[in-house]
Write an enzyme that holds these catalytic residues in place. Sequence first.
Site, PDB file in Angstrom:
ATOM      1  CG  HIS A  82      -4.569  -0.820   0.350  1.00 18.50           C
ATOM      2  ND1 HIS A  82      -4.568  -0.916   1.423  1.00 18.50           N
ATOM      3  CD2 HIS A  82      -3.357  -1.396  -0.536  1.00 18.50           C
ATOM      4  CE1 HIS A  82      -3.516  -1.665   1.669  1.00 18.50           C
ATOM      5  NE2 HIS A  82      -2.737  -1.934   0.346  1.00 18.50           N
TER       6      HIS A  82
ATOM      7  CE1 TYR B 212      -4.451  -4.302  10.220  1.00 20.82           C
ATOM      8  CE2 TYR B 212      -3.495  -2.989   9.336  1.00 20.82           C
ATOM      9  CZ  TYR B 212      -4.287  -3.159  10.305  1.00 20.82           C
ATOM     10  OH  TYR B 212      -4.888  -2.971  12.180  1.00 20.82           O
TER      11      TYR B 212
ATOM     12  CG  MET C  66       0.030  -8.246  -0.694  1.00 18.64           C
ATOM     13  SD  MET C  66       1.405  -9.457   0.267  1.00 18.64           S
ATOM     14  CE  MET C  66       2.234  -8.420   0.984  1.00 18.64           C
TER      15      MET C  66
ATOM     16  CG  ASP D  44       5.151  -0.713  -3.163  1.00 23.21           C
ATOM     17  OD1 ASP D  44       5.378  -1.373  -2.505  1.00 23.21           O
ATOM     18  OD2 ASP D  44       4.087   0.075  -2.737  1.00 23.21           O
TER      19      ASP D  44
ATOM     20  N   GLY E 200      -0.222   1.350  -6.773  1.00 21.58           N
ATOM     21  CA  GLY E 200       0.318   2.755  -6.110  1.00 21.58           C
ATOM     22  C   GLY E 200       2.459   3.209  -6.797  1.00 21.58           C
ATOM     23  CE  LYS E 201       3.481   7.515 -11.249  1.00 26.64           C
ATOM     24  NZ  LYS E 201       3.770   9.184 -11.253  1.00 26.64           N
TER      25      LYS E 201
END
Length: 312
Positions: free
Chosen positions: A41, A36, A34, A179, A176-177
Amino acid sequence: MGEDIEVIRDKNSMRNWSRTRRAQGEKICLVPTMGYLHRGHLALVEEAKKRAPRVVVSIYINRAQFAVGEDLSTYPSNFEGDLNKLKDLGVHTVFFPSDLYVREDNAGAGHGQANIASRYISCLEGKSGNGHETWIRVEKMETPLCGKSRPIFFRGVATVVAKLFNIVEPDFAVFGKKDYQQWRLICRMVRDLDFSVEIVGCGIVRDCDGLALSSRNVHLSPKERQDALSICRSLNRVKDAVCDGQIHTGILECSVLEAVRNAGAKIDYVEIVDQETLRHVDRIDLPVVLCVAVWFGGVRLIDNIELQPPTY
Ligand code: AMP
């Protein structure tokens, strides 16, 4: 500095780009974000580069996963900054759609403020009934943990990820873990619906003091940020306790609750669950994950740690 970066904004152009590359025998790896962008990331991008010569990073704030009254309007963005970071990493292609949904004119309007009912309405939906209405639900996995306080969140996530898979048609996609529930739920969706994409999970990237990186951290005051370190510290203490033989999840969860509460957090949940099914467990005798969601000030933070049964 890397080479020039191609920004694709149109769904059909994106699909044509992918199909052309795949027809030439090239593999494509998608990194959905998303925006930023931070080092968390960028670690996903590095992982993507190992999987495929063509990496597509999507930047799209998905309004369908925000309930009315959540932080859609304050979600941070910096598109030029993101592009520079991706250029430096040698990413060639960014998918930056203006809107992925067929929208209603009055979307998100007329549902009142942040009341209970609004938790069930996303910022995408309106009342006229002629907009987007097809949703993917991963029925069991979407309900615990974040699903309790955000009942439409994973419906929005699964649906937008399915849309991205249909548009980009990647061979691989990296999540990514950080989340954790999202990663497991996407794996389940891909399995259940036969998507032809391999999902790759990446470990949590933290700041040097241990705070899990998140785009939302920018909204923490210096004091809140300091207080928020209680999350990762208490997770690490639990890991040590499990290594020392403590397997009763109630005791371990209480220790985290107490630590973050004492630091001023408002609790959403602190739960130890089975890594595969995300069901709560009373004892650690299989691989589990301790998941935490708490508020510091107006910022909701999530974090987790994977735990193995102790080896005696
Ligand atoms: P977001 O832009 O927050 O939707 O995140 C996009 C992707 O980056 C998701 O797969 C996240 O799990 C992943 N991600 C975000 N923060 C981190 C982090 N600190 N470490 C690893 N992955 C992350």
